[in-house]
Design an enzyme around this catalytic site. Structure first.
Site: not given
Length: 370
Positions: A15, A263, A265, A267
């Site tokens: 986030d 893993r 969003e 990256s």
């Protein structure tokens, strides 16, 4: 434009990773005055050196950073644009100020390749209090908001990937020892691993151990604990534990690797910009809703079926089969096709405007209509 971005840290780094990249892009790319509200500064410190965890307010990289507490300062009122990341809802005292000024209000949604996203992107939602919230969806087509991408990223990546010496120097700065750098220089496959605890990391080590080409496994501290024992076995990949680094250095790490396991969003998108084969572990959701999202992306991702099978197996560890799927995907013909697909995927996505530019233009159009 003067903007507020609200971020609740739910998944440790994803986030805040997205929000921090967006804040910098809008400030540095469009000249916006950005104020970033974050409820968890401790997680923020892991991906951005210089953040003070206990500070109520601080400034870094031209961004005003506010610790989003249970009792926010009522003097910090809404400005031209309010962006709430992933439906995190600004605090009530802040909403009260929004009712006076009616700023452009954006809900930055989660990334998805599902077809329905195109129909919902940009739609308004009228609230009983008179405020209007617009939904802005990242995505992979021109009918969505696109993906975050900095100007000049491809050129910087290509320069690093073209220089073995520059890559070695960078990895050395992260603490990778000379023995592993020599092994990589002699042809070992460099594999990065950033995964959730449910990932079948032991199966990954088993498959890499069986691969004729040796491997070097680069893993952040605290991720996939227990790898040390598995990698101590004969024929196992050499393991390097790395510190958490600032986002630009994380990008460079991905550029240095031949294969990236990522893993969430943020990256995932950064691995796509590496133009190298990637395996995405999507964030798990109830009733396996995440697997539908995964299939929607795989329907667009032009990698060979062996790569698709590996990515599906990686996201369903309870079914087994990850080690065999990885061995198949690393076979020479499949690997060459996958590497070419990764370059094609990068080129297709890079040909579209990035999310920050699309969002800035969208907000400018809303401002004209007010």
């Amino acid at each position: 434009m003067r903007a507020d971005i609200f971020c609740r840290v739910v998944d440790n780094y994803g986030d805040i990773g997205v929000c921090w990249r967006l804040a910098r892009r809008l400030a540095q790319g469009r000249g916006w005055d950005v104020r970033l509200w974050v409820d968890d500064l401790s997680s923020f410190t892991r991906i951005q050196p210089g953040i003070v965890p206990g500070a109520a307010r601080q400034r870094l990289a031209g961004i005003d950073i506010v610790h989003w507490s249970d009792a926010p300062d009522p003097a910090l009122t809404a400005r031209d644009v309010v962006i709430e990341a992933f439906a995190c809802d600004p605090p009530e005292v802040f909403l009260a100020s929004m009712r006076l000024t009616h700023p452009a209000w954006i809900n930055l949604e989660y990334l998805s390749a599902e077809a329905w996203v195109e129909n919902c992107h940009g739609l308004p939602s009228q609230r009983p209090d008179g405020l209007v919230k617009h939904f802005f969806f990242p995505g992979f087509t021109p009918a969505t908001g696109g993906l975050l991408r900095e100007p000049g990223l491809s050129a910087e990546r290509d320069a690093l990937q073209a220089s073995a010496d520059s890559q070695a120097s960078f990895l050395r700065s992260l603490g990778v020892d000379e023995a592993l750098l020599l092994r990589r220089r002699d042809g070992a496959r460099a594999v990065s691993l950033f995964c959730y605890p449910s990932a079948p990391a032991a199966d990954l080590v088993a498959a890499l151990s069986a691969d004729p080409r040796p491997s070097v496994l680069l893993v952040p501290e605290g991720i996939a604990p227990g790898l040390e024992a598995a990698c101590a076995e004969p024929g196992a990949p050499a393991l390097a534990r790395l510190p958490f680094v600032a986002q630009p250095d994380f990008d460079r790490l991905l550029w240095c690797c031949d294969l990236n396991f990522v893993r969430g969003e943020d990256s995932f998108v950064r691995a796509a910009w590496a133009a190298r084969p990637l395996v995405w572990q999507i964030y798990p959701q109830d009733e396996n809703v995440h697997l539908e999202k995964l299939d929607a992306w795989l329907a667009r991702y032009p990698a060979p079926e062996a790569a698709h099978a590996l990515i599906r197996a990686w996201n369903q560890p309870e079914a087994g089969g990850t080690a065999g799927a990885l061995s198949a995907a690393l076979a020479p013909a499949a690997w060459e096709a996958w590497a070419e697909a990764a370059r094609l995927w990068d080129a297709r996505q890079a040909a579209q405007p990035d999310l920050a530019e699309n969002l800035a233009d969208f907000c400018a159009d809303l401002a004209k209509k007010r």
